[in-house]
Design a protein around this motif. Sequence first.
Motif, PDB file in Angstrom:
ATOM      1  N   SER A  39       0.840  -1.202   0.000  1.00 14.06           N
ATOM      2  CA  SER A  39       0.000   0.000   0.000  1.00 14.06           C
ATOM      3  C   SER A  39       0.869   1.244   0.000  1.00 14.06           C
ATOM      4  O   SER A  39       0.556   2.247  -0.646  1.00 14.06           O
ATOM      5  CB  SER A  39      -0.908   0.009   1.226  1.00 14.06           C
ATOM      6  N   PHE A  40       1.976   1.165   0.722  1.00 15.49           N
ATOM      7  CA  PHE A  40       2.941   2.270   0.763  1.00 15.49           C
ATOM      8  C   PHE A  40       3.474   2.552  -0.644  1.00 15.49           C
ATOM      9  O   PHE A  40       3.581   3.714  -1.061  1.00 15.49           O
ATOM     10  CB  PHE A  40       4.079   1.902   1.723  1.00 15.49           C
ATOM     11  N   MET A  41       3.780   1.491  -1.389  1.00 12.55           N
ATOM     12  CA  MET A  41       4.280   1.669  -2.759  1.00 12.55           C
ATOM     13  C   MET A  41       3.234   2.337  -3.644  1.00 12.55           C
ATOM     14  O   MET A  41       3.550   3.198  -4.461  1.00 12.55           O
ATOM     15  CB  MET A  41       4.696   0.312  -3.357  1.00 12.55           C
ATOM     16  N   ALA A  42       1.973   1.912  -3.468  1.00 13.10           N
ATOM     17  CA  ALA A  42       0.891   2.513  -4.264  1.00 13.10           C
ATOM     18  C   ALA A  42       0.760   3.999  -3.935  1.00 13.10           C
ATOM     19  O   ALA A  42       0.547   4.833  -4.817  1.00 13.10           O
ATOM     20  CB  ALA A  42      -0.417   1.783  -3.986  1.00 13.10           C
ATOM     21  N   GLU A  43       0.936   4.325  -2.650  1.00 15.31           N
ATOM     22  CA  GLU A  43       0.884   5.728  -2.212  1.00 15.31           C
ATOM     23  C   GLU A  43       2.029   6.533  -2.823  1.00 15.31           C
ATOM     24  O   GLU A  43       1.849   7.668  -3.270  1.00 15.31           O
ATOM     25  CB  GLU A  43       1.102   5.792  -0.695  1.00 15.31           C
ATOM     26  N   GLN A  44       3.225   5.923  -2.800  1.00 14.90           N
ATOM     27  CA  GLN A  44       4.417   6.625  -3.271  1.00 14.90           C
ATOM     28  C   GLN A  44       4.381   6.865  -4.771  1.00 14.90           C
ATOM     29  O   GLN A  44       4.738   7.927  -5.237  1.00 14.90           O
ATOM     30  CB  GLN A  44       5.674   5.797  -2.945  1.00 14.90           C
ATOM     31  N   LEU A  45       3.994   5.841  -5.522  1.00 13.51           N
ATOM     32  CA  LEU A  45       4.152   5.881  -6.981  1.00 13.51           C
ATOM     33  C   LEU A  45       2.847   6.095  -7.717  1.00 13.51           C
ATOM     34  O   LEU A  45       2.869   6.440  -8.898  1.00 13.51           O
ATOM     35  CB  LEU A  45       4.792   4.565  -7.465  1.00 13.51           C
ATOM     36  N   GLY A  46       1.731   5.875  -7.068  1.00 13.73           N
ATOM     37  CA  GLY A  46       0.442   5.938  -7.763  1.00 13.73           C
ATOM     38  C   GLY A  46       0.100   4.585  -8.356  1.00 13.73           C
ATOM     39  O   GLY A  46       1.000   3.874  -8.825  1.00 13.73           O
ATOM     40  N   LYS A  47      -1.179   4.266  -8.354  1.00 17.36           N
ATOM     41  CA  LYS A  47      -1.604   2.945  -8.836  1.00 17.36           C
ATOM     42  C   LYS A  47      -1.329   2.755 -10.334  1.00 17.36           C
ATOM     43  O   LYS A  47      -1.217   1.629 -10.806  1.00 17.36           O
ATOM     44  CB  LYS A  47      -3.106   2.723  -8.561  1.00 17.36           C
ATOM     45  N   GLU A  48      -1.195   3.854 -11.110  1.00 15.58           N
ATOM     46  CA  GLU A  48      -0.911   3.673 -12.553  1.00 15.58           C
ATOM     47  C   GLU A  48       0.453   3.025 -12.741  1.00 15.58           C
ATOM     48  O   GLU A  48       0.646   2.205 -13.624  1.00 15.58           O
ATOM     49  CB  GLU A  48      -0.880   4.990 -13.344  1.00 15.58           C
ATOM     50  N   LYS A  49       1.419   3.397 -11.888  1.00 11.21           N
ATOM     51  CA  LYS A  49       2.777   2.842 -12.016  1.00 11.21           C
ATOM     52  C   LYS A  49       2.859   1.428 -11.470  1.00 11.21           C
ATOM     53  O   LYS A  49       3.656   0.625 -11.945  1.00 11.21           O
ATOM     54  CB  LYS A  49       3.775   3.738 -11.275  1.00 11.21           C
ATOM     55  N   VAL A  50       2.102   1.155 -10.423  1.00  8.59           N
ATOM     56  CA  VAL A  50       2.117  -0.185  -9.816  1.00  8.59           C
ATOM     57  C   VAL A  50       0.660  -0.671  -9.712  1.00  8.59           C
ATOM     58  O   VAL A  50       0.079  -0.685  -8.640  1.00  8.59           O
ATOM     59  CB  VAL A  50       2.830  -0.207  -8.447  1.00  8.59           C
ATOM     60  N   PRO A  51       0.114  -1.070 -10.876  1.00  9.91           N
ATOM     61  CA  PRO A  51      -1.319  -1.395 -10.913  1.00  9.91           C
ATOM     62  C   PRO A  51      -1.695  -2.645 -10.125  1.00  9.91           C
ATOM     63  O   PRO A  51      -2.849  -2.766  -9.708  1.00  9.91           O
ATOM     64  CB  PRO A  51      -1.602  -1.580 -12.415  1.00  9.91           C
ATOM     65  N   THR A  52      -0.750  -3.554  -9.946  1.00 11.78           N
ATOM     66  CA  THR A  52      -1.078  -4.791  -9.226  1.00 11.78           C
ATOM     67  C   THR A  52      -0.175  -4.936  -8.013  1.00 11.78           C
ATOM     68  O   THR A  52       0.894  -4.314  -7.922  1.00 11.78           O
ATOM     69  CB  THR A  52      -0.859  -6.035 -10.124  1.00 11.78           C
ATOM     70  N   ALA A  53      -0.594  -5.783  -7.088  1.00 12.56           N
ATOM     71  CA  ALA A  53       0.208  -6.035  -5.889  1.00 12.56           C
ATOM     72  C   ALA A  53       1.583  -6.584  -6.260  1.00 12.56           C
ATOM     73  O   ALA A  53       2.591  -6.229  -5.652  1.00 12.56           O
ATOM     74  CB  ALA A  53      -0.530  -7.027  -4.982  1.00 12.56           C
ATOM     75  N   LEU A  63       5.230  -5.079  -5.319  1.00  5.89           N
ATOM     76  CA  LEU A  63       6.238  -5.832  -4.567  1.00  5.89           C
ATOM     77  C   LEU A  63       7.567  -5.846  -5.318  1.00  5.89           C
ATOM     78  O   LEU A  63       8.628  -5.607  -4.729  1.00  5.89           O
ATOM     79  CB  LEU A  63       5.744  -7.268  -4.312  1.00  5.89           C
ATOM     80  N   LEU A  64       7.504  -6.098  -6.631  1.00  8.41           N
ATOM     81  CA  LEU A  64       8.743  -6.142  -7.421  1.00  8.41           C
ATOM     82  C   LEU A  64       9.454  -4.792  -7.369  1.00  8.41           C
ATOM     83  O   LEU A  64      10.675  -4.720  -7.235  1.00  8.41           O
ATOM     84  CB  LEU A  64       8.448  -6.540  -8.875  1.00  8.41           C
ATOM     85  N   GLU A  65       8.676  -3.721  -7.457  1.00 10.00           N
ATOM     86  CA  GLU A  65       9.246  -2.375  -7.397  1.00 10.00           C
ATOM     87  C   GLU A  65       9.874  -2.133  -6.013  1.00 10.00           C
ATOM     88  O   GLU A  65      10.965  -1.582  -5.909  1.00 10.00           O
ATOM     89  CB  GLU A  65       8.139  -1.358  -7.700  1.00 10.00           C
ATOM     90  N   PHE A  66       9.181  -2.564  -4.982  1.00 14.09           N
ATOM     91  CA  PHE A  66       9.689  -2.369  -3.607  1.00 14.09           C
ATOM     92  C   PHE A  66      11.040  -3.067  -3.436  1.00 14.09           C
ATOM     93  O   PHE A  66      11.956  -2.530  -2.809  1.00 14.09           O
ATOM     94  CB  PHE A  66       8.684  -2.919  -2.584  1.00 14.09           C
ATOM     95  N   LEU A  67      11.140  -4.279  -4.012  1.00 12.93           N
ATOM     96  CA  LEU A  67      12.374  -5.064  -3.861  1.00 12.93           C
ATOM     97  C   LEU A  67      13.497  -4.530  -4.742  1.00 12.93           C
ATOM     98  O   LEU A  67      14.671  -4.780  -4.485  1.00 12.93           O
ATOM     99  CB  LEU A  67      12.115  -6.533  -4.209  1.00 12.93           C
ATOM    100  N   ALA A  68      13.121  -3.786  -5.785  1.00 11.43           N
ATOM    101  CA  ALA A  68      14.105  -3.375  -6.782  1.00 11.43           C
ATOM    102  C   ALA A  68      15.041  -2.279  -6.275  1.00 11.43           C
ATOM    103  O   ALA A  68      16.170  -2.170  -6.721  1.00 11.43           O
ATOM    104  CB  ALA A  68      13.398  -2.910  -8.055  1.00 11.43           C
ATOM    105  N   ARG A  69      14.559  -1.455  -5.364  1.00  6.02           N
ATOM    106  CA  ARG A  69      15.394  -0.313  -4.952  1.00  6.02           C
ATOM    107  C   ARG A  69      15.466  -0.168  -3.437  1.00  6.02           C
ATOM    108  O   ARG A  69      14.442  -0.130  -2.761  1.00  6.02           O
ATOM    109  CB  ARG A  69      14.815   0.980  -5.525  1.00  6.02           C
ATOM    110  N   ASP A  70      16.680  -0.030  -2.943  1.00 12.97           N
ATOM    111  CA  ASP A  70      16.886   0.153  -1.502  1.00 12.97           C
ATOM    112  C   ASP A  70      16.240   1.444  -1.008  1.00 12.97           C
ATOM    113  O   ASP A  70      15.877   1.558   0.156  1.00 12.97           O
ATOM    114  CB  ASP A  70      18.387   0.203  -1.178  1.00 12.97           C
ATOM    115  N   SER A  71      16.093   2.408  -1.930  1.00 11.17           N
ATOM    116  CA  SER A  71      15.567   3.713  -1.503  1.00 11.17           C
ATOM    117  C   SER A  71      14.125   3.581  -0.999  1.00 11.17           C
ATOM    118  O   SER A  71      13.700   4.336  -0.130  1.00 11.17           O
ATOM    119  CB  SER A  71      15.645   4.717  -2.641  1.00 11.17           C
ATOM    120  N   TYR A  72      13.363   2.609  -1.537  1.00 11.07           N
ATOM    121  CA  TYR A  72      11.991   2.424  -1.058  1.00 11.07           C
ATOM    122  C   TYR A  72      11.991   1.910   0.379  1.00 11.07           C
ATOM    123  O   TYR A  72      11.208   2.352   1.219  1.00 11.07           O
ATOM    124  CB  TYR A  72      11.213   1.459  -1.952  1.00 11.07           C
ATOM    125  N   ALA A  73      12.875   0.929   0.627  1.00 13.57           N
ATOM    126  CA  ALA A  73      12.969   0.382   1.989  1.00 13.57           C
ATOM    127  C   ALA A  73      13.360   1.498   2.956  1.00 13.57           C
ATOM    128  O   ALA A  73      12.844   1.587   4.073  1.00 13.57           O
ATOM    129  CB  ALA A  73      13.989  -0.751   2.038  1.00 13.57           C
TER     130      ALA A  73
END
Length: 247
Positions: A139-153, A157-167
């Motif tokens: 949900s945090f990722m959806a908030e950060q990037l918008g649902k258009e960028k991360v339309p599915t769970a 998740l893949l985006e969250f794992l891809a960059r340390d900056s999200y963590a």
Amino acid sequence: MKACLAVVLSLVSGACLAQTAYPETEAAAAWRGLAASYVRKALRDQTLDRDPVLNARVDAAMAAVAVAVAAIDPRFAQSTWKALLIEDFGRGAAAFPGEIILIDAKFVRALQLNDDELALILSHEAAHVLAGHALAKLSFMAEQLGKEKVPTARTALLEFLARDSYAAAFQPKERLQEREADALGAAIFLATGYDTQRALALFDKLARLETREEGGAADSHDAASARKRTVSRVFEELQKLPARRGK
Ligand SMILES: [Zn+2]
């Protein structure tokens, strides 16, 4: 047990039970897929721990925690929890929707964890699942990037794992999640009947491992001494409740 839960949640900030951006089943499936990929990798690398004594101890502690969870939260009355020991998993332990907990076998051996400490760790991990912490990350990722960028769970998740900056950005929330898992985990642990004093020794062992940075702003956990106080306080509060069951 409902009263107990209310007490526990009043002891922590309760910031983690927010609404979710994806349907719960979809978000849980994304995380289950990640857990399955860790297990597949462990099978491929032959890093699933095969020590029968240690596995039996973990299974016994997991079974006791599963019973305690079922008593506390009816959503998990029919759940089958599984804890798997993986050599060099890389972090002490991690919990996934689908009631899967992965534990670093090396961590268990290095700390020479007794059964009570194992049960406390598994209770903490189970608490993450009860509180929906993995789902909150998406949900945090959806908030950060918008649902258009991360339309599915799964994409979230893949985006969250891809960059340390999200963590790093999620870290303040993660620290609240860790506090919540410590408090709720303490309530679960208490319902298992394992020994509270022996379990609390875990934090003394963790304290000895701490470097100066740990427990600081960059770490998602509080310092071990603070965690010990949180967990002790929940034990004390719950033990004061008149309607408490048996052990
Ligand atoms: Zn945790």
